[in-house]
Each structure stands twice: as C-alpha cells, then as structure tokens.
Design a protein around this motif. Structure first.
Motif, PDB file in Angstrom:
ATOM      1  N   ALA A  64       0.839  -1.208   0.000  1.00 47.21           N
ATOM      2  CA  ALA A  64       0.000   0.000   0.000  1.00 47.21           C
ATOM      3  C   ALA A  64       0.868   1.250   0.000  1.00 47.21           C
ATOM      4  O   ALA A  64       0.573   2.227  -0.703  1.00 47.21           O
ATOM      5  N   ALA A  65       1.952   1.226   0.772  1.00 48.63           N
ATOM      6  CA  ALA A  65       2.875   2.367   0.817  1.00 48.63           C
ATOM      7  C   ALA A  65       3.519   2.593  -0.543  1.00 48.63           C
ATOM      8  O   ALA A  65       3.664   3.732  -1.000  1.00 48.63           O
ATOM      9  N   LEU A  66       3.911   1.503  -1.194  1.00 50.11           N
ATOM     10  CA  LEU A  66       4.507   1.599  -2.525  1.00 50.11           C
ATOM     11  C   LEU A  66       3.530   2.226  -3.511  1.00 50.11           C
ATOM     12  O   LEU A  66       3.879   3.142  -4.266  1.00 50.11           O
ATOM     13  N   LEU A  67       2.282   1.738  -3.511  1.00 50.43           N
ATOM     14  CA  LEU A  67       1.265   2.267  -4.432  1.00 50.43           C
ATOM     15  C   LEU A  67       1.005   3.744  -4.175  1.00 50.43           C
ATOM     16  O   LEU A  67       0.915   4.543  -5.110  1.00 50.43           O
ATOM     17  N   PHE A  68       0.881   4.094  -2.896  1.00 49.50           N
ATOM     18  CA  PHE A  68       0.594   5.494  -2.544  1.00 49.50           C
ATOM     19  C   PHE A  68       1.723   6.413  -2.997  1.00 49.50           C
ATOM     20  O   PHE A  68       1.481   7.459  -3.613  1.00 49.50           O
ATOM     21  N   PHE A  69       2.948   6.028  -2.712  1.00 51.13           N
ATOM     22  CA  PHE A  69       4.084   6.883  -3.059  1.00 51.13           C
ATOM     23  C   PHE A  69       4.239   6.989  -4.571  1.00 51.13           C
ATOM     24  O   PHE A  69       4.420   8.087  -5.107  1.00 51.13           O
ATOM     25  N   GLN A  70       4.162   5.878  -5.266  1.00 55.37           N
ATOM     26  CA  GLN A  70       4.362   5.904  -6.711  1.00 55.37           C
ATOM     27  C   GLN A  70       3.253   6.686  -7.409  1.00 55.37           C
ATOM     28  O   GLN A  70       3.521   7.436  -8.359  1.00 55.37           O
ATOM     29  N   THR A  71       2.019   6.533  -6.947  1.00 53.60           N
ATOM     30  CA  THR A  71       0.902   7.291  -7.517  1.00 53.60           C
ATOM     31  C   THR A  71       1.084   8.781  -7.275  1.00 53.60           C
ATOM     32  O   THR A  71       0.930   9.602  -8.184  1.00 53.60           O
ATOM     33  N   SER A  72       1.439   9.140  -6.044  1.00 51.90           N
ATOM     34  CA  SER A  72       1.614  10.550  -5.675  1.00 51.90           C
ATOM     35  C   SER A  72       2.734  11.197  -6.483  1.00 51.90           C
ATOM     36  O   SER A  72       2.597  12.336  -6.958  1.00 51.90           O
ATOM     37  N   VAL A  73       3.839  10.475  -6.649  1.00 54.36           N
ATOM     38  CA  VAL A  73       4.986  11.023  -7.375  1.00 54.36           C
ATOM     39  C   VAL A  73       4.655  11.212  -8.850  1.00 54.36           C
ATOM     40  O   VAL A  73       4.966  12.258  -9.440  1.00 54.36           O
ATOM     41  N   ASN A  74       4.009  10.228  -9.467  1.00 61.55           N
ATOM     42  CA  ASN A  74       3.674  10.354 -10.885  1.00 61.55           C
ATOM     43  C   ASN A  74       2.752  11.546 -11.131  1.00 61.55           C
ATOM     44  O   ASN A  74       2.983  12.350 -12.047  1.00 61.55           O
ATOM     45  N   ILE A  75       1.722  11.677 -10.310  1.00 62.49           N
ATOM     46  CA  ILE A  75       0.801  12.806 -10.465  1.00 62.49           C
ATOM     47  C   ILE A  75       1.516  14.115 -10.143  1.00 62.49           C
ATOM     48  O   ILE A  75       1.328  15.128 -10.827  1.00 62.49           O
ATOM     49  N   GLY A  76       2.375  14.099  -9.125  1.00 62.47           N
ATOM     50  CA  GLY A  76       3.128  15.295  -8.760  1.00 62.47           C
ATOM     51  C   GLY A  76       4.030  15.777  -9.882  1.00 62.47           C
ATOM     52  O   GLY A  76       4.157  16.979 -10.114  1.00 62.47           O
ATOM     53  N   VAL A  77       4.675  14.850 -10.573  1.00 64.92           N
ATOM     54  CA  VAL A  77       5.528  15.211 -11.711  1.00 64.92           C
ATOM     55  C   VAL A  77       4.693  15.850 -12.814  1.00 64.92           C
ATOM     56  O   VAL A  77       5.074  16.869 -13.398  1.00 64.92           O
TER      57      VAL A  77
END
Length: 366
Positions: A309-322
C-alpha cells in the motif's frame, strides 16, 4: 501450500478495481500511440501483460503468503545477483543500464526488486517486532535495504532507489517505531542527500535544477515535457476533449505520453472529472490493501499488505506530482495505467500477495 477455501475470502473488490485500471490503461495507451509507427504494438503488448498479470494474481493468491517468508533470504540474494548481472550485460538506454532481454522481452529487474524488498523487510520486521526500538534492529534493517539499493543506484536509477527507501521507512513506522524517530531519520536523509548531490549523474542534477530554477525563455529543452504536461492538463477542462481527441496528445506535443505523462494524457481526454475518477479508484485499491493489512492473521501478512500500500501510494503521488510540476521529474509510472510490462508484472505480484493475505486470514466483510 494451496487452500481450497481461498476464493471464499478472496477480495473481489480489490481484484475488480485492478482489472478496471488495467483495462483503462490499455485504452489510454492505445489513444496515446495512435499513428506512431514506432509504438504501434504497445497496446497489444500491454494487453498481453495484463492477461498474464491477472493470471499471476490468481496463482499468487492461492499460495499461502507465509511460504514466501521462508524464501525471503533467497529472494534477497537473487535480487542482488540479478542487479549485478544487469550492470555487467544489461542494455543501456537513456544513459542507464536497467534492462535485460529475456526471450525477446525487455525486463527491468529493479521493478521486481521493489516486491522482493517488501517481502524481505516484512519478514525482518515481523521477526524483530519486539526489538523495533533497538537501534541495532533499525541499523540492520537499513543495511539490509542499502545492500539492495546500492546496486540500483549504480545503474543509475534514483527514482526506484527512493521508492525502496520510502517503503523501508513506512514499514519501520508501521512496525511500531514512533513518528519522532522517523522524522529524525528523514532529516538525516535530507542532509545526506544534500551532501551526495554532487555525486549524482549530470542529468539527475539537471532535473532538480530545472525544477528549482526553471528557465521561462526555454522554448524547447529540459522543461519542455513538464510545460507541455501542464498545457495538456489545462486543455482538458472539466470534462475533457473526448477519447482520442486530445490535441496535445494526438499532435504529439506531449512526449512520453504513454508512460511517465499518461496522467496528463487522460486529463486532456477525460478532464478533471475523469482524472478524479481514476485517482479515486487508485485510492480505493490502496485502502483495500490497508484493510487487508489490518485484518491479517500475523505481523508478516500485515506488513506485506501495508508495504505494498505504501509503494502504491508513493508511486501514484509522485507520478501525479511530476505531471503537475510540484516535484522534479522522475521515471515512476502511474500504477496499472502507464505502459510498461516489468512495472505491471511487479504490481500484480504485489496485488497477488495482498490477495493471499486476505485469502488466508479471517473472512472479509463487504
């Protein structure tokens, strides 16, 4: 190892949400590559990976997740050996050695290593749950993480390295370490990052400089992709220009639109409402993983689900943030939506592990 009752406790809501995201991803990839001869078969390739991935979820879910705990050390050694092999004989692309061709398919081992480290760290913290406040336990977990990350940094692949470190910190906290210690380690990490900045690859330094000090007069250069992403997102408005009708996407002003910037692509075609819907499904997947973690039968299963869940949250947040230009450009994809066989397969293995935890724990309530 196999449980005939697995389907009674299988999380069909989680599985269904992942299927929806994967199908939507194929549709978006098909739209973004329209008319591009070099990428003509990307949607078909992704479809094949999705079919294989859904099968993998079902197979991994049938296997009792506790079995993987006994193989954690073997997985760890396998991951390091595989990464070393990549450095020696891997294919170089965009200045990095990250891929190896197996049976005609490009494989990126660092994607698989994300899941390996979740298994390894879940096993370590589960076995040391009563000693989580001991500085020696914390250092051992960090050394375990750094032992894998160093080989990924040498590729160089900074974004995946950061993902693994974030997962380590999240699992350390979820294992019971007080937040104040996590903050303390975060401060140390920031200081170390500043010290090590001169040793980063030139293109990595340039991405950070471009983010902090953008050149408004650069019409085509280092800021081009981010600027076009913002234009693409803005042109979508509330409801988008329609599937396959995004001018920025179809006229190819937006680059890497089927991978890193697929969020901008779907924003142009489906607008603010469409992106909110997709983000909501991603959040739903993360919340289902957390639900499974909370209902797990033991610490190992709980940490497996929490880690993913942590991996999904971080990767999703970073992609959208970029895509929104609120953080520097990275190479992280939008989970289940962006094109990428290795990324997708690592994610479905993670979902399979979470489903296994759900299937071999107490029944779920819907």
């Amino acid at each position: 190892m196999f449980n005939k009752e697995v389907w009674r406790h299988f999380d069909y809501w989680l599985f269904g949400a992942v299927v929806v995201l994967c199908i939507f991803g194929i549709a978006m990839i098909r739209s973004t590559i329209a008319g591009n001869i070099d990428l003509a078969n990307s949607d078909k390739s992704q479809t094949e990976f999705v079919i294989l991935g859904l099968f993998i979820i079902l197979v991994v879910a049938m296997i009792d997740y506790r079995y993987w705990s006994s193989l954690a050390n073997l997985f760890y050694v396998f991951g390091i050996v595989f990464l070393i092999i990549i450095l020696l004989i891997g294919n170089i692309a965009f200045g990095s050695t990250r891929w190896i061709v197996i049976a005609g398919i490009n494989i990126q081992p660092s994607e698989l290593v994300k899941i390996i480290m979740i298994i390894v760290l879940a096993d370590f913290f589960a076995r040391n749950k009563d000693r989580i406040h001991d500085i020696r336990t914390i250092l051992k977990s960090f050394i375990l993480t750094a032992g894998m990350v160093i080989w990924i940094l040498l590729q160089p692949n900074l974004s995946t390295s950061i993902v693994i470190i974030i997962v380590w910190a999240a699992m350390l906290w979820l294992s019971g370490l007080p937040v104040k210690y996590i903050i303390f380690f975060a401060v140390i990490g920031i200081v170390l990052a500043a010290i090590l900045f001169p040793f980063l690859e030139q293109y990595q330094q340039q991405r950070i400089f471009n983010f902090l000090f953008p050149n408004p007069n650069a019409s085509y250069g280092d800021n081009y992709n981010v600027e076009q992403a913002l234009i693409t997102i803005g042109s979508g408005g509330w409801f988008g220009q329609g599937y396959g009708h995004g001018s920025q996407v179809q006229l190819r002003f937006l680059k890497v639109r089927h991978t890193d910037f697929i969020f901008a692509s779907m924003a142009e075609e489906f607008g603010f409402i469409g992106t909110i819907l997709v983000i909501s499904i991603l959040i739903f997947v993360i919340l289902r993983c957390i639900r499974v973690a909370r209902r797990a039968a033991d610490p190992f299963g709980s940490l497996l689900a929490y880690g993913f869940a942590a991996l999904l949250f971080f990767q999703t947040s970073v992609n959208i943030g970029v895509n929104l230009n609120v953080i520097p450009v990275t190479g992280l994809t939008l989970p289940f939506v962006s094109y990428g066989g290795s990324s997708l397969l690592s994610l479905v293995i993670g979902i399979g592990l979470v489903e296994s935890v759900a299937a071999h724990s107490k029944p779920q309530e819907f």
